[in-house]
Design a protein around this motif. Sequence first.
Motif, PDB file in Angstrom:
ATOM      1  N   UNK A  96      40.445  39.401  34.814  1.00 10.34           N
ATOM      2  CA  UNK A  96      41.570  38.503  34.610  1.00 10.34           C
ATOM      3  C   UNK A  96      41.693  38.049  33.167  1.00 10.34           C
ATOM      4  N   UNK A  97      42.111  36.823  32.971  1.00 15.69           N
ATOM      5  CA  UNK A  97      42.381  36.302  31.628  1.00 15.69           C
ATOM      6  C   UNK A  97      41.145  35.709  30.950  1.00 15.69           C
ATOM      7  N   UNK A  98      40.019  35.724  31.641  1.00 18.00           N
ATOM      8  CA  UNK A  98      38.694  35.432  31.073  1.00 18.00           C
ATOM      9  C   UNK A  98      38.442  33.975  30.722  1.00 18.00           C
ATOM     10  N   UNK A 117      45.974  28.990  29.028  1.00 22.52           N
ATOM     11  CA  UNK A 117      46.936  28.013  28.502  1.00 22.52           C
ATOM     12  C   UNK A 117      48.099  28.698  27.785  1.00 22.52           C
ATOM     13  N   UNK A 118      47.849  29.870  27.254  1.00 20.03           N
ATOM     14  CA  UNK A 118      48.896  30.602  26.542  1.00 20.03           C
ATOM     15  C   UNK A 118      49.668  31.547  27.467  1.00 20.03           C
ATOM     16  N   UNK A 119      48.954  32.103  28.448  1.00 14.33           N
ATOM     17  CA  UNK A 119      49.560  33.152  29.270  1.00 14.33           C
ATOM     18  C   UNK A 119      50.232  32.609  30.530  1.00 14.33           C
ATOM     19  N   UNK A 164      45.219  33.889  38.207  1.00 16.58           N
ATOM     20  CA  UNK A 164      45.681  34.893  37.236  1.00 16.58           C
ATOM     21  C   UNK A 164      46.425  36.009  37.964  1.00 16.58           C
ATOM     22  N   UNK A 165      45.796  36.506  39.009  1.00 15.63           N
ATOM     23  CA  UNK A 165      46.321  37.640  39.763  1.00 15.63           C
ATOM     24  C   UNK A 165      47.635  37.282  40.469  1.00 15.63           C
TER      25      UNK A 165
END
Length: 351
Positions: free
Chosen positions: A7-9, A15-17, A189-190
């Motif tokens: 995912x976004x880790x 916060x950005x995505x 995220x998913x």
Amino acid sequence: MAISEGGLLTDEIRCKVWPKLLSVNTDDLPPLPAGKELREDNKDYQQVLLDVRRSLRRFPPGMPDDQREGLQEELIDIILHVLKRNPQLHYYQGYHDIVVTFLLVVGDRLATALVEKLSTHHLRDFMDPTMDNTKHILNYLMPIIDQVNPEVHDFMQSAEVGTIFALSWLITWFGHVLSDFRHVVRLYDFFLACHPLMPIYFAAVIVLYREQEVLDCECDMASVHHLLSQIPQDLPYETLISRAGDLFVQFPPSELAREAAQQQAERTAASTFKDFELASVQQRPDTVLRQRFRERLRGEERTKSILTKPRTNRFVKLAVMGLTVALGAAALAVVKSALEWAPKFELQIFP
């Protein structure tokens, strides 16, 4: 990246995505009203207060009491703010489990904007005056299971277990049933990057992962319900996420609509994503899922060797694979098939 391994880790990246996934402009966030202004004469305040007070386990262990209490007050204000601005939305128990996840990751002001968009789109069906549309979404669970493992499907049908065991999974995006916050945000995220029905696909792969446990149960409602309602905390999340994406590609909602609608023919809010349509015209998250599925079919060994590379090289490897070509601002919107699904469904049911 949100639907690939890991995912976004980090929360910094989220916060950005996350705002981009929901098409929220972070440069123009409205100020939050004072808590007193929100709470006076609010019909939902007492229920929200009770639910938030019971949400202690959703905060990090060891957090100082004063910090946690401050966050709980912010959580109440976010919920009441969204409900006040959107009177068509109805609060449900479990909603706070989703909101608190956003609060802990992005802070109160940004969380308010993200939750409002989420509530009028992905969560819209759960916030109707009745549970009709929520039940309809749950109706997709058994057809998915039937496509993959008819034996498990038939066993569950014989046990008459129904789908209510998955209700809390669905309406909280698993936030209420998973104890490890890392797993919760990984799922978010998913889900944020995919079709609004993806949580029900993930629920199906959890049941399928436990197929032997299910078949070993007594074939009665009480036994099977008890087993499935106790979700394991050591699930292989990356494997299940990948599997859910594969099943969505193989058995999209439009192909399951007739069977899912046998008990309920209500149109759901997955067809209301009109403001996301433009953003999803050129690139769609399901394109990434299909690409991943094809690559897996070309050779499990090749896929395994790529996914097990150190994370420090992950961004480079994915770029080389060409996955990032299918990403970008457009792919961060809800898949266009969400716009097409309900109208097609109605045509199928009412020829």
